[in-house]
Design a protein around this motif. Structure first.
Motif, PDB file in Angstrom:
ATOM      1  N   GLU A  45       0.831  -1.205   0.000  1.00  0.00           N
ATOM      2  CA  GLU A  45       0.000   0.000   0.000  1.00  0.00           C
ATOM      3  C   GLU A  45       0.871   1.263   0.000  1.00  0.00           C
ATOM      4  O   GLU A  45       0.587   2.226  -0.717  1.00  0.00           O
ATOM      5  CB  GLU A  45      -0.907  -0.041   1.237  1.00  0.00           C
ATOM      6  N   VAL A  46       1.938   1.241   0.782  1.00  0.00           N
ATOM      7  CA  VAL A  46       2.852   2.390   0.846  1.00  0.00           C
ATOM      8  C   VAL A  46       3.477   2.629  -0.531  1.00  0.00           C
ATOM      9  O   VAL A  46       3.437   3.740  -1.077  1.00  0.00           O
ATOM     10  CB  VAL A  46       3.972   2.161   1.900  1.00  0.00           C
ATOM     11  N   ALA A  47       4.043   1.550  -1.112  1.00  0.00           N
ATOM     12  CA  ALA A  47       4.756   1.692  -2.388  1.00  0.00           C
ATOM     13  C   ALA A  47       3.803   2.116  -3.502  1.00  0.00           C
ATOM     14  O   ALA A  47       4.121   2.985  -4.319  1.00  0.00           O
ATOM     15  CB  ALA A  47       5.440   0.372  -2.747  1.00  0.00           C
ATOM     16  N   SER A  48       2.627   1.519  -3.531  1.00  0.00           N
ATOM     17  CA  SER A  48       1.656   1.839  -4.576  1.00  0.00           C
ATOM     18  C   SER A  48       1.218   3.302  -4.505  1.00  0.00           C
ATOM     19  O   SER A  48       1.054   3.976  -5.531  1.00  0.00           O
ATOM     20  CB  SER A  48       0.451   0.896  -4.427  1.00  0.00           C
ATOM     21  N   ASN A  49       1.054   3.803  -3.284  1.00  0.00           N
ATOM     22  CA  ASN A  49       0.621   5.199  -3.132  1.00  0.00           C
ATOM     23  C   ASN A  49       1.733   6.196  -3.445  1.00  0.00           C
ATOM     24  O   ASN A  49       1.466   7.256  -4.012  1.00  0.00           O
ATOM     25  CB  ASN A  49       0.037   5.426  -1.730  1.00  0.00           C
TER      26      ASN A  49
ATOM     27  N   VAL B 104       4.405   9.748  -7.766  1.00  0.00           N
ATOM     28  CA  VAL B 104       5.593   9.935  -8.624  1.00  0.00           C
ATOM     29  C   VAL B 104       5.209   9.907 -10.107  1.00  0.00           C
ATOM     30  O   VAL B 104       5.822  10.594 -10.926  1.00  0.00           O
ATOM     31  CB  VAL B 104       6.674   8.874  -8.302  1.00  0.00           C
ATOM     32  N   LYS B 105       4.196   9.128 -10.460  1.00  0.00           N
ATOM     33  CA  LYS B 105       3.788   9.073 -11.870  1.00  0.00           C
ATOM     34  C   LYS B 105       3.412  10.450 -12.399  1.00  0.00           C
ATOM     35  O   LYS B 105       3.654  10.776 -13.556  1.00  0.00           O
ATOM     36  CB  LYS B 105       2.612   8.092 -12.039  1.00  0.00           C
ATOM     37  N   ASN B 106       2.850  11.290 -11.548  1.00  0.00           N
ATOM     38  CA  ASN B 106       2.470  12.640 -11.970  1.00  0.00           C
ATOM     39  C   ASN B 106       3.502  13.701 -11.610  1.00  0.00           C
ATOM     40  O   ASN B 106       3.385  14.850 -12.025  1.00  0.00           O
ATOM     41  CB  ASN B 106       1.120  13.027 -11.351  1.00  0.00           C
ATOM     42  N   ASN B 107       4.469  13.307 -10.775  1.00  0.00           N
ATOM     43  CA  ASN B 107       5.489  14.258 -10.301  1.00  0.00           C
ATOM     44  C   ASN B 107       6.844  13.573 -10.375  1.00  0.00           C
ATOM     45  O   ASN B 107       7.342  13.082  -9.374  1.00  0.00           O
ATOM     46  CB  ASN B 107       5.196  14.679  -8.855  1.00  0.00           C
ATOM     47  N   PRO B 108       7.445  13.483 -11.558  1.00  0.00           N
ATOM     48  CA  PRO B 108       8.635  12.655 -11.711  1.00  0.00           C
ATOM     49  C   PRO B 108       9.880  13.199 -11.002  1.00  0.00           C
ATOM     50  O   PRO B 108      10.021  14.403 -10.819  1.00  0.00           O
ATOM     51  CB  PRO B 108       8.849  12.623 -13.230  1.00  0.00           C
ATOM     52  N   TYR B 109      10.737  12.275 -10.595  1.00  0.00           N
ATOM     53  CA  TYR B 109      12.028  12.589  -9.968  1.00  0.00           C
ATOM     54  C   TYR B 109      13.118  11.830 -10.711  1.00  0.00           C
ATOM     55  O   TYR B 109      12.859  10.778 -11.304  1.00  0.00           O
ATOM     56  CB  TYR B 109      12.020  12.179  -8.489  1.00  0.00           C
ATOM     57  N   ASN B 110      14.347  12.321 -10.644  1.00  0.00           N
ATOM     58  CA  ASN B 110      15.459  11.632 -11.305  1.00  0.00           C
ATOM     59  C   ASN B 110      16.001  10.495 -10.455  1.00  0.00           C
ATOM     60  O   ASN B 110      16.374   9.446 -10.963  1.00  0.00           O
ATOM     61  CB  ASN B 110      16.590  12.627 -11.593  1.00  0.00           C
ATOM     62  N   ILE B 111      16.054  10.751  -9.125  1.00  0.00           N
ATOM     63  CA  ILE B 111      16.558   9.730  -8.204  1.00  0.00           C
ATOM     64  C   ILE B 111      15.583   9.631  -7.039  1.00  0.00           C
ATOM     65  O   ILE B 111      15.146  10.657  -6.495  1.00  0.00           O
ATOM     66  CB  ILE B 111      17.966  10.095  -7.665  1.00  0.00           C
ATOM     67  N   ILE B 112      15.238   8.399  -6.684  1.00  0.00           N
ATOM     68  CA  ILE B 112      14.387   8.174  -5.512  1.00  0.00           C
ATOM     69  C   ILE B 112      15.195   7.347  -4.515  1.00  0.00           C
ATOM     70  O   ILE B 112      15.796   6.331  -4.879  1.00  0.00           O
ATOM     71  CB  ILE B 112      13.093   7.431  -5.899  1.00  0.00           C
ATOM     72  N   LEU B 113      15.234   7.798  -3.268  1.00  0.00           N
ATOM     73  CA  LEU B 113      15.979   7.075  -2.233  1.00  0.00           C
ATOM     74  C   LEU B 113      15.020   6.531  -1.179  1.00  0.00           C
ATOM     75  O   LEU B 113      14.096   7.224  -0.754  1.00  0.00           O
ATOM     76  CB  LEU B 113      16.983   8.012  -1.544  1.00  0.00           C
ATOM     77  N   THR B 114      15.259   5.284  -0.777  1.00  0.00           N
ATOM     78  CA  THR B 114      14.544   4.727   0.378  1.00  0.00           C
ATOM     79  C   THR B 114      15.575   4.030   1.257  1.00  0.00           C
ATOM     80  O   THR B 114      16.628   3.621   0.788  1.00  0.00           O
ATOM     81  CB  THR B 114      13.483   3.670  -0.028  1.00  0.00           C
ATOM     82  N   GLY B 115      15.258   3.894   2.527  1.00  0.00           N
ATOM     83  CA  GLY B 115      16.102   3.093   3.416  1.00  0.00           C
ATOM     84  C   GLY B 115      15.855   1.620   3.133  1.00  0.00           C
ATOM     85  O   GLY B 115      14.819   1.243   2.581  1.00  0.00           O
ATOM     86  N   ILE B 116      16.823   0.775   3.510  1.00  0.00           N
ATOM     87  CA  ILE B 116      16.704  -0.639   3.169  1.00  0.00           C
ATOM     88  C   ILE B 116      15.605  -1.337   3.962  1.00  0.00           C
ATOM     89  O   ILE B 116      15.039  -2.337   3.516  1.00  0.00           O
ATOM     90  CB  ILE B 116      18.046  -1.384   3.309  1.00  0.00           C
ATOM     91  N   GLU B 117      15.303  -0.834   5.127  1.00  0.00           N
ATOM     92  CA  GLU B 117      14.147  -1.371   5.850  1.00  0.00           C
ATOM     93  C   GLU B 117      13.694  -0.339   6.851  1.00  0.00           C
ATOM     94  O   GLU B 117      14.385   0.641   7.103  1.00  0.00           O
ATOM     95  CB  GLU B 117      14.478  -2.697   6.531  1.00  0.00           C
ATOM     96  N   SER B 118      12.522  -0.554   7.414  1.00  0.00           N
ATOM     97  CA  SER B 118      12.096   0.312   8.503  1.00  0.00           C
ATOM     98  C   SER B 118      12.332  -0.461   9.790  1.00  0.00           C
ATOM     99  O   SER B 118      12.225  -1.685   9.816  1.00  0.00           O
ATOM    100  CB  SER B 118      10.633   0.710   8.357  1.00  0.00           C
ATOM    101  N   SER B 119      12.683   0.280  10.846  1.00  0.00           N
ATOM    102  CA  SER B 119      13.091  -0.391  12.077  1.00  0.00           C
ATOM    103  C   SER B 119      11.885  -0.914  12.858  1.00  0.00           C
ATOM    104  O   SER B 119      12.055  -1.530  13.885  1.00  0.00           O
ATOM    105  CB  SER B 119      13.917   0.551  12.939  1.00  0.00           C
ATOM    106  N   ASP B 120      10.654  -0.679  12.366  1.00  0.00           N
ATOM    107  CA  ASP B 120       9.494  -1.195  13.097  1.00  0.00           C
ATOM    108  C   ASP B 120       9.071  -2.578  12.568  1.00  0.00           C
ATOM    109  O   ASP B 120       9.274  -3.591  13.214  1.00  0.00           O
ATOM    110  CB  ASP B 120       8.341  -0.191  13.102  1.00  0.00           C
TER     111      ASP B 120
END
Lengths: 249, 324
Positions: free
Chosen positions: A97-101, A106-122
């Motif tokens: 759900e998070v990724a899809s949203n 992003v589909k309407n607001n493009p970026y050149n680079i997207i960064l995410t952390g490798i996991e969430s600590s929860d």
């Protein structure tokens, strides 16, 4: 050039985990909420890159999927230097759900680079970055411990078991970052906190897919037996115990 | 119908973790009454592939498309998702390791599947489909119900164990039909340390913290590790001080490991460190402070200065190895 950093709002890593009475939910009373540590490192690296880019990187945007209680975390990201922020107004159930949203934004607001952390600590999902890239049909590189610009071309290193690989993929892409990507996270200064109040925080309603999974209960790990102390003078006895009693060597 | 399991190889060889993964997939498939199908990418000798039969694989699909020579997350996900669809997979199983984390989430989206990672047990129930997984790095467990038709799981290493269960196995080639123009991960350089035990694979780990007092004191620790055949690790402050490389840092923000034996030398046991090692089967803590939190989490403890105790351990380990 524009960079998007995805932030998750998580309990401080020193939080002691408690369950509610019927073990159906985690007891979050008194929890301090912070930026997920890996996301914070991603943001730190993005800010470093922008500062040394001589204007080639225009903006660092942060995005989070969460309800209004996540705003202090977003404001902290703005206070350390992010230019603007997006909050997708949804209390998410799973990574899908998070990724899809985020992908829908992003589909309407493009970026050149997207960064995410490798996991969430929860919930230790480790899935948002990869899922986001797949929803967007763009490359993803995982376990990234180094990201730099060589002219207009980003260069990355990823940590593989026993070593590293130096990797290049065309933009736009998702880099899923881990420890090593940046040194200590930045601490907001008073001036940054004042400026953050004036920065734009866009709130949008969810436009992505729903969840595919949901937590229905929780449990605490089994309590350990009491430690067996060995006299320091006879420390070598440990080796015998590990062989004969614990049977691990 | 099938359970698909991605069996990664390292230079054409499987590891104990591959067998654990097949054991898990086979147990799952048996409960569902379906076949266990392994997917192997790249060149793997036939004797290696045949060995998967000992843990319950009915079939191995060998995928050798040239687009898969370098780990391109999207290409790997395309190949595995295609194989899963072609074999009507109900569950796709990965290891919760470097490659699993890189590829499994993309496969989940391709299959419109819910995903659970760091799974520690067989499903608690199949209808609804509920698995138990680590959350907060093992500080708690969550029961996750997956509602999609296909499920993607990644198994926490050393949580299920290797279980032998001999079946007959067929080997087939599978063409993943990849469009090479779509995949463009360029590998510029690869740096690996040979001969060193990879921390996340290590069954035994010897780890040092600030109680070691100086980076110059690591000799006996490395000697102990070498005698036992153990990997070496360290706490966060030690990595941050530059005493040891970051690749050795275990803990919440470093590597999360689950070896059979974890020996913590001069590490107090901050909650973030314990989160990275608490799934270890047996924990030993050596510390000067009787109040060190590690003694709460440890199975064996020694109170004292690590730099005095380490030589005794080295001596005892040498004697043990000489007799075994």
């Amino acid at each position: 050039m524009k960079i998007l950093v995805c932030l998750s709002n998580v309990p401080d890593t020193t939080t002691k985990i408690k369950l509610n009475g019927d073990q159906s939910a985690l007891d979050m009373t008194g929890v301090q909420w912070v930026i997920n540590p890996w996301d914070e490192l991603a943001l730190t690296r993005a800010l470093d890159l922008k500062e040394k880019s001589e204007g080639k990187i225009d903006t660092i945007t942060v995005i989070t999927v969460g309800e209004s209680l996540t705003e202090p975390t977003i404001r902290k990201a703005l206070a350390v230097g992010a230019d603007d922020a997006v909050r997708i107004n949804l209390n998410p159930t799973d990574d899908y759900e998070v990724a899809s949203n985020i992908a829908a934004w992003v589909k309407n607001n493009p970026y050149n680079i997207i960064l995410t952390g490798i996991e969430s600590s929860d919930y230790n999902g480790s899935a948002v970055g990869g899922m986001l890239a797949e929803f967007l049909k763009i490359p993803s590189v995982s376990s990234v411990s180094f990201l730099d610009m060589e002219g207009d071309k980003p260069l990355m290193k990823r940590e593989i078991p026993g070593g590293t690989e130096t990797i290049r993929v065309p933009m736009p892409f998702v880099a899923i970052v881990q420890k090593g990507i940046a040194l200590d996270p930045r601490i907001p200064a008073m001036r940054g906190i004042m400026m953050a109040r004036k920065k734009e925080l866009t709130v949008v309603e969810p436009a992505g897919e729903g969840s595919k999974s949901t937590y229905i209960g929780f449990a605490m790990p089994k309590a350990k037996a009491k430690v067996k102390m060995i006299d320091a003078e006879n420390a070598g006895q440990l080796i015998t115990l590990l062989h004969e009693e614990a049977k691990v060597i | 119908m099938s359970v698909i399991v991605y069996t990664e190889n390292w230079d054409g060889k499987f590891k104990k973790s591959s067998y654990e993964l097949v054991s898990y997939a086979h147990a799952l498939a048996s409960e569902l009454g379906v076949e266990t199908i392994a997917i192997s990418i790249g060149q793997v000798p036939e004797d290696q592939l045949n060995a998967l039969a000992n843990y319950g694989a009915n079939k191995v699909l060998c995928v050798k498309n040239p687009e898969l020579a370098v780990l391109d997350n999207a290409a790997y996900a395309s190949a595995i998702a295609r194989a899963a669809k072609a074999n009507n997979a109900q569950v796709v199983v990965f290891a919760n390791n470097f490659t699993g984390k890189a590829v499994a989430p993309r496969v989940a989206v391709k299959l419109e599947a819910g995903m659970a990672n760091s799974v520690t047990t067989l499903p608690l129930s199949f209808s609804p489909f509920v698995v138990q997984k680590n959350i907060f790095n093992g500080k708690a467990q969550g029961n996750l119900q997956i509602n999609s038709n296909i499920k993607v799981l990644s198994l926490a290493q050393n949580s299920f164990g290797v279980k032998e269960s001999s079946v007959s196995l067929t080997i087939e080639n599978f063409d993943a039909q990849l469009d090479s123009s779509k995949f463009n991960t360029e590998l510029i350089e690869k740096n690996t340390v040979s001969g060193k035990i990879i921390l996340t694979d290590a069954e035994l780990v010897v780890s040092g913290g600030r109680g070691m007092k100086s980076p110059d004191n690591w000799g006996p620790l490395e000697e102990l590790a070498a005698i036992l055949g153990a990997g070496t690790a360290c706490s966060r402050p030690v990595a941050d001080e530059g005493w040891r490389p970051h690749s050795e840092h275990v803990g919440q923000t470093g590597k999360v490991i689950a070896p059979n034996l974890y020996i913590a030398l001069g590490i107090s046991g901050a909650i973030q460190h314990l989160a990275g090692v608490s799934s270890s089967k047996v924990i030993v803590a050596v510390n000067t402070d009787p109040e060190a939190p590690f003694f709460e989490a440890a199975d064996y403890g020694i109170l004292g200065d690590v730099n005095k105790i380490l030589p005794k351990l080295v001596e005892a380990a040498k004697a043990f190895k000489a007799h075994s």
